[in-house]
Design an enzyme around this catalytic site. Structure first.
Site, mmCIF file in Angstrom:
data_model
loop_
_atom_site.group_PDB
_atom_site.id
_atom_site.type_symbol
_atom_site.label_atom_id
_atom_site.label_comp_id
_atom_site.label_asym_id
_atom_site.label_seq_id
_atom_site.Cartn_x
_atom_site.Cartn_y
_atom_site.Cartn_z
ATOM 1 N N GLY A 92 0.685 9.808 59.597
ATOM 2 C CA GLY A 92 1.538 8.975 58.690
ATOM 3 C C GLY A 92 1.181 7.615 58.630
ATOM 4 N N GLY A 93 1.975 6.969 59.543
ATOM 5 C CA GLY A 93 1.836 5.486 59.540
ATOM 6 C C GLY A 93 0.361 4.748 59.618
ATOM 7 C CD GLU A 119 9.094 11.608 57.470
ATOM 8 O OE1 GLU A 119 8.680 11.284 56.534
ATOM 9 O OE2 GLU A 119 8.766 10.936 58.535
ATOM 10 C CB SER A 142 3.129 8.550 67.095
ATOM 11 O OG SER A 142 4.484 8.208 66.710
ATOM 12 C CG ASN A 163 2.924 12.224 54.746
ATOM 13 O OD1 ASN A 163 3.293 11.699 53.615
ATOM 14 N ND2 ASN A 163 4.153 12.608 55.393
ATOM 15 C CD1 TRP A 164 -1.287 7.630 52.628
ATOM 16 C CD2 TRP A 164 -1.494 7.016 50.614
ATOM 17 N NE1 TRP A 164 -2.556 7.082 52.354
ATOM 18 C CE2 TRP A 164 -2.723 6.814 51.010
ATOM 19 C CE3 TRP A 164 -1.107 6.573 49.067
ATOM 20 C CZ2 TRP A 164 -3.886 6.552 50.248
ATOM 21 C CZ3 TRP A 164 -2.298 6.275 48.156
ATOM 22 C CH2 TRP A 164 -3.730 6.160 48.757
HETATM 23 C C1 PEP Z 1 3.745 12.534 59.419
HETATM 24 O O1 PEP Z 1 4.696 11.865 58.775
HETATM 25 O O2 PEP Z 1 3.397 13.492 59.142
HETATM 26 C C2 PEP Z 1 3.432 11.825 60.552
HETATM 27 C C3 PEP Z 1 2.935 12.306 61.447
HETATM 28 O O3 PEP Z 1 3.691 10.318 60.862
HETATM 29 P P1 PEP Z 1 3.443 9.234 61.756
HETATM 30 O O4 PEP Z 1 1.963 9.349 61.975
HETATM 31 O O5 PEP Z 1 3.756 8.071 61.440
HETATM 32 O O6 PEP Z 1 4.304 9.938 63.030
#
Ligand code: PEP
Length: 248
Positions: free
Chosen positions: A232-233, A96, A211, A9-10
């Site tokens: 995500g990140g 979000e 994360s 997920n960018w």
């Molecule tokens: C996400 O946005 O779905 C996500 C899991 O973000 P992150 O991996 O950055 O926690």
């Protein structure tokens, strides 16, 4: 045996040039695999990334989809539009979206149905906030998030859907759920679906998100009810994302 899936997920990151580079970098590092991989890119980069991923193992997804099929809904993007650019997946109900943009359980359910009407697989994101976890409301919150979709779409709709368990307190915070904490909720979700339809529960992919990184993915993915990740990140860097994918 369920197929595993890793979805990036960018979010609202990058430029057209960096999006194209990232997609090419992921494709260049992909070895043949029994698992599936996808990236959910900003809407405006879909046309360009769609051309890059064509005829590769990297699938394309969007980060949301409108809750209506067409009409006077300024700023929205319909499932039909996404289909034109070969989106195979659409995130619905990302935390979000729920917390910053007012997506409710009911609108998430409508988005889920819109995606399915165009044969786009919805990735239904569910999960509790830290406050809800501390008040022992995790399962109740997840029940309500799932029920809204089950009520509108019916349990059979989960034959062609993915669920992502994303504890809100773990998203973008660097605090990952422990393997056991994540497994407990994944197992709960699978049992909740099983109470309505065992064969769907046996087959549905339930991804973990929050994360996830190259150094914790292996432990999470080894859990019996965790079928991959929503990342995500760490999906913004081809090497990290590929390492996570290789941890399957
Ligand atoms: C996400 O946005 O779905 C996500 C899991 O973000 P992150 O991996 O950055 O926690």
């Amino acid at each position: 045996m369920r197929r595993s899936l890793v979805v990036g997920n960018w979010k609202m990151n990058g430029t057209l040039a960096s999006a194209e580079l990232l997609a090419k970098g992921i494709i260049a590092g992909l070895a043949s695999s029994d698992a599936d991989i996808a990236v959910c890119v900003p809407y405006i980069y879909l046309p360009s990334v769609s051309k890059i991923v064509k005829d590769t193992a990297l699938a394309l997804g969007s980060q949301n989809v409108a809750d209506k099929s067409s009409g006077a809904y300024t700023g929205e993007i319909s499932a039909t539009m996404l289909k034109e650019f070969n989106c195979q997946y659409a995130l619905v109900g990302h935390s979000e979206r729920r917390s910053y943009y007012g997506d409710t359980n009911e609108s998430v359910a409508a988005r889920f149905c819109q995606a399915q009407e165009q044969n786009i697989t919805p990735v239904l994101c569910v999960g509790e906030t830290l406050e809800q976890r501390e008040q022992d409301q995790t399962f109740q919150v997840i029940n309500e998030q799932l029920d809204a979709v089950i009520d509108l779409a019916g349990i059979a709709a989960f034959k062609t859907a993915v669920i992502a368990y994303e504890p809100v307190w773990a998203i973008g915070t660097g605090k990952t759920a422990s393997d056991e904490q994540a497994q407990e909720v994944h197992h709960y979700i699978r049992q909740y679906i099983a109470a309505k339809d065992q064969s769907i529960a046996d087959k549905i992919q339930i991804l973990y998100g929050g994360s996830a990184k190259p150094d914790n993915a292996k432990g999470l993915f080894a859990m019996p009810d965790i079928d991959g990740g929503l990342i995500g990140g760490a999906s913004l860097d081809a090497e990290s994302f590929l390492k996570i994918f290789q941890s399957i």
